[in-house]
Design a protein around this motif. Structure first.
Motif, PDB file in Angstrom:
ATOM      1  N   PHE A  70       0.855  -1.173   0.000  1.00  0.00           N
ATOM      2  CA  PHE A  70       0.000   0.000   0.000  1.00  0.00           C
ATOM      3  C   PHE A  70       0.893   1.225   0.000  1.00  0.00           C
ATOM      4  O   PHE A  70       1.886   1.272   0.731  1.00  0.00           O
ATOM      5  N   GLN A  71       0.525   2.198  -0.795  1.00  0.00           N
ATOM      6  CA  GLN A  71       1.346   3.390  -0.962  1.00  0.00           C
ATOM      7  C   GLN A  71       1.642   4.041   0.382  1.00  0.00           C
ATOM      8  O   GLN A  71       0.755   4.222   1.211  1.00  0.00           O
ATOM      9  N   ASP A  72       2.909   4.369   0.583  1.00  0.00           N
ATOM     10  CA  ASP A  72       3.410   5.050   1.776  1.00  0.00           C
ATOM     11  C   ASP A  72       3.284   4.231   3.064  1.00  0.00           C
ATOM     12  O   ASP A  72       3.271   4.783   4.152  1.00  0.00           O
ATOM     13  N   LEU A  73       3.199   2.897   2.943  1.00  0.00           N
ATOM     14  CA  LEU A  73       3.159   2.032   4.113  1.00  0.00           C
ATOM     15  C   LEU A  73       4.216   0.940   3.935  1.00  0.00           C
ATOM     16  O   LEU A  73       3.955  -0.119   3.386  1.00  0.00           O
ATOM     17  N   PRO A  74       5.459   1.211   4.380  1.00  0.00           N
ATOM     18  CA  PRO A  74       6.542   0.255   4.165  1.00  0.00           C
ATOM     19  C   PRO A  74       6.360  -1.022   4.981  1.00  0.00           C
ATOM     20  O   PRO A  74       5.878  -0.990   6.105  1.00  0.00           O
ATOM     21  N   GLU A  75       6.739  -2.137   4.374  1.00  0.00           N
ATOM     22  CA  GLU A  75       6.683  -3.443   5.014  1.00  0.00           C
ATOM     23  C   GLU A  75       8.098  -3.906   5.320  1.00  0.00           C
ATOM     24  O   GLU A  75       9.043  -3.479   4.668  1.00  0.00           O
ATOM     25  N   GLU A  76       8.230  -4.796   6.305  1.00  0.00           N
ATOM     26  CA  GLU A  76       9.538  -5.322   6.680  1.00  0.00           C
ATOM     27  C   GLU A  76       9.684  -6.753   6.175  1.00  0.00           C
ATOM     28  O   GLU A  76       8.970  -7.651   6.603  1.00  0.00           O
TER      29      GLU A  76
ATOM     30  N   MET B 280       9.425 -13.963  -1.318  1.00  0.00           N
ATOM     31  CA  MET B 280       9.644 -13.021  -0.222  1.00  0.00           C
ATOM     32  C   MET B 280       8.751 -13.436   0.939  1.00  0.00           C
ATOM     33  O   MET B 280       7.575 -13.739   0.746  1.00  0.00           O
ATOM     34  N   ILE B 281       9.314 -13.441   2.153  1.00  0.00           N
ATOM     35  CA  ILE B 281       8.565 -13.842   3.332  1.00  0.00           C
ATOM     36  C   ILE B 281       8.490 -12.669   4.303  1.00  0.00           C
ATOM     37  O   ILE B 281       9.501 -12.049   4.630  1.00  0.00           O
ATOM     38  N   PHE B 282       7.270 -12.376   4.728  1.00  0.00           N
ATOM     39  CA  PHE B 282       7.006 -11.318   5.692  1.00  0.00           C
ATOM     40  C   PHE B 282       6.396 -11.961   6.934  1.00  0.00           C
ATOM     41  O   PHE B 282       5.398 -12.671   6.829  1.00  0.00           O
ATOM     42  N   LYS B 283       6.980 -11.746   8.106  1.00  0.00           N
ATOM     43  CA  LYS B 283       6.441 -12.302   9.346  1.00  0.00           C
ATOM     44  C   LYS B 283       5.189 -11.540   9.787  1.00  0.00           C
ATOM     45  O   LYS B 283       4.369 -12.065  10.523  1.00  0.00           O
ATOM     46  N   GLN B 284       5.081 -10.302   9.360  1.00  0.00           N
ATOM     47  CA  GLN B 284       3.899  -9.505   9.645  1.00  0.00           C
ATOM     48  C   GLN B 284       3.724  -8.494   8.527  1.00  0.00           C
ATOM     49  O   GLN B 284       4.672  -8.193   7.807  1.00  0.00           O
ATOM     50  N   LEU B 285       2.527  -8.007   8.368  1.00  0.00           N
ATOM     51  CA  LEU B 285       2.252  -6.968   7.377  1.00  0.00           C
ATOM     52  C   LEU B 285       1.600  -5.783   8.080  1.00  0.00           C
ATOM     53  O   LEU B 285       0.578  -5.945   8.756  1.00  0.00           O
ATOM     54  N   GLN B 286       2.210  -4.626   7.939  1.00  0.00           N
ATOM     55  CA  GLN B 286       1.639  -3.415   8.521  1.00  0.00           C
ATOM     56  C   GLN B 286       0.225  -3.175   7.996  1.00  0.00           C
ATOM     57  O   GLN B 286      -0.649  -2.728   8.730  1.00  0.00           O
TER      58      GLN B 286
ATOM     59  N   SER C  97       1.743 -15.285  -6.734  1.00  0.00           N
ATOM     60  CA  SER C  97       1.079 -15.953  -5.618  1.00  0.00           C
ATOM     61  C   SER C  97       1.329 -15.159  -4.340  1.00  0.00           C
ATOM     62  O   SER C  97       2.435 -14.683  -4.107  1.00  0.00           O
ATOM     63  N   VAL C  98       0.290 -15.042  -3.512  1.00  0.00           N
ATOM     64  CA  VAL C  98       0.411 -14.485  -2.167  1.00  0.00           C
ATOM     65  C   VAL C  98      -0.277 -15.475  -1.242  1.00  0.00           C
ATOM     66  O   VAL C  98      -1.468 -15.723  -1.374  1.00  0.00           O
TER      67      VAL C  98
ATOM     68  N   PRO D  12      -2.961 -22.509  18.252  1.00  0.00           N
ATOM     69  CA  PRO D  12      -3.882 -23.568  18.650  1.00  0.00           C
ATOM     70  C   PRO D  12      -5.180 -23.577  17.838  1.00  0.00           C
ATOM     71  O   PRO D  12      -5.742 -24.630  17.565  1.00  0.00           O
ATOM     72  N   GLU D  13      -5.641 -22.416  17.466  1.00  0.00           N
ATOM     73  CA  GLU D  13      -6.881 -22.331  16.695  1.00  0.00           C
ATOM     74  C   GLU D  13      -6.631 -22.034  15.215  1.00  0.00           C
ATOM     75  O   GLU D  13      -7.571 -21.847  14.462  1.00  0.00           O
ATOM     76  N   GLY D  14      -5.356 -21.955  14.842  1.00  0.00           N
ATOM     77  CA  GLY D  14      -5.005 -21.711  13.444  1.00  0.00           C
ATOM     78  C   GLY D  14      -5.357 -20.325  12.951  1.00  0.00           C
ATOM     79  O   GLY D  14      -5.547 -20.124  11.754  1.00  0.00           O
ATOM     80  N   ASP D  15      -5.410 -19.364  13.866  1.00  0.00           N
ATOM     81  CA  ASP D  15      -5.806 -18.020  13.465  1.00  0.00           C
ATOM     82  C   ASP D  15      -4.726 -16.962  13.706  1.00  0.00           C
ATOM     83  O   ASP D  15      -4.971 -15.778  13.565  1.00  0.00           O
ATOM     84  N   GLU D  16      -3.500 -17.400  14.059  1.00  0.00           N
ATOM     85  CA  GLU D  16      -2.395 -16.471  14.255  1.00  0.00           C
ATOM     86  C   GLU D  16      -1.545 -16.438  12.987  1.00  0.00           C
ATOM     87  O   GLU D  16      -1.077 -17.471  12.520  1.00  0.00           O
ATOM     88  N   LEU D  17      -1.356 -15.249  12.436  1.00  0.00           N
ATOM     89  CA  LEU D  17      -0.555 -15.119  11.220  1.00  0.00           C
ATOM     90  C   LEU D  17       0.889 -15.497  11.519  1.00  0.00           C
ATOM     91  O   LEU D  17       1.518 -14.922  12.399  1.00  0.00           O
ATOM     92  N   ASP D  18       1.395 -16.494  10.811  1.00  0.00           N
ATOM     93  CA  ASP D  18       2.782 -16.922  10.958  1.00  0.00           C
ATOM     94  C   ASP D  18       3.667 -16.183   9.978  1.00  0.00           C
ATOM     95  O   ASP D  18       4.735 -15.705  10.325  1.00  0.00           O
ATOM     96  N   ARG D  19       3.202 -16.105   8.724  1.00  0.00           N
ATOM     97  CA  ARG D  19       3.969 -15.404   7.697  1.00  0.00           C
ATOM     98  C   ARG D  19       3.119 -15.246   6.444  1.00  0.00           C
ATOM     99  O   ARG D  19       2.115 -15.918   6.272  1.00  0.00           O
ATOM    100  N   VAL D  20       3.592 -14.355   5.584  1.00  0.00           N
ATOM    101  CA  VAL D  20       2.989 -14.156   4.274  1.00  0.00           C
ATOM    102  C   VAL D  20       4.084 -14.421   3.254  1.00  0.00           C
ATOM    103  O   VAL D  20       5.176 -13.855   3.354  1.00  0.00           O
TER     104      VAL D  20
END
Length: 124
Positions: free
Chosen positions: A11-17, A36-42, A73-74, A81-89
């Motif tokens: 997204f414009q002007d929102l840098p990712e790590e 490319m692997i992102f552990k989190q996305l802003q 592909s993304v 435990p419930e499969g709802d925690e983002l591990d990576r993208v």
């Protein structure tokens, strides 16, 4: 163009790590695959998808200018435990042109240097 820190944006002007990147040869082809692997996305954490301009692509910006990539592909990988925690993208795309590959690698070297990343071979 003036010197600027290299950034990756969905997204414009929102840098990712970027957490990791894998460079692979495509079997039976002249191209190369980038993962490319992102552990989190802003963009997800701040729900900015509703307030920032989404370009349906990924932007790599550095002192040479902007590289616009439409991922093949993304994939969102979840854990917990419930499969709802983002591990990576994981974002995958192919680069077929040698000129495009060279430009991408110049960006990656700048990004790695600016963000304390280092190149390393993976063991097979």
């Amino acid at each position: 163009m003036s010197s600027t820190n290299p950034v990756i944006e969905f997204f414009q002007d929102l840098p990712e790590e970027l957490s990791n990147v894998s460079l692979r040869k495509v079997k039976g082809a002249t191209g190369r695959r980038v993962v490319m692997i992102f552990k989190q996305l802003q963009a997800l954490e701040r729900f900015n998808s509703f307030t920032k301009q989404f370009s349906n692509s990924m932007r790599l910006v550095d002192e040479e200018g902007e590289i616009t990539i439409e991922p093949d592909s993304v994939q969102f990988r979840f854990t917990g435990p419930e499969g709802d925690e983002l591990d990576r993208v994981e974002v995958q795309f192919d680069i077929d042109s040698e000129d495009h590959w060279d430009r991408f690698m110049r960006f990656m070297h700048r990004y790695a240097e600016a963000n304390g990343m280092a190149y390393g071979e993976t063991e097979r």
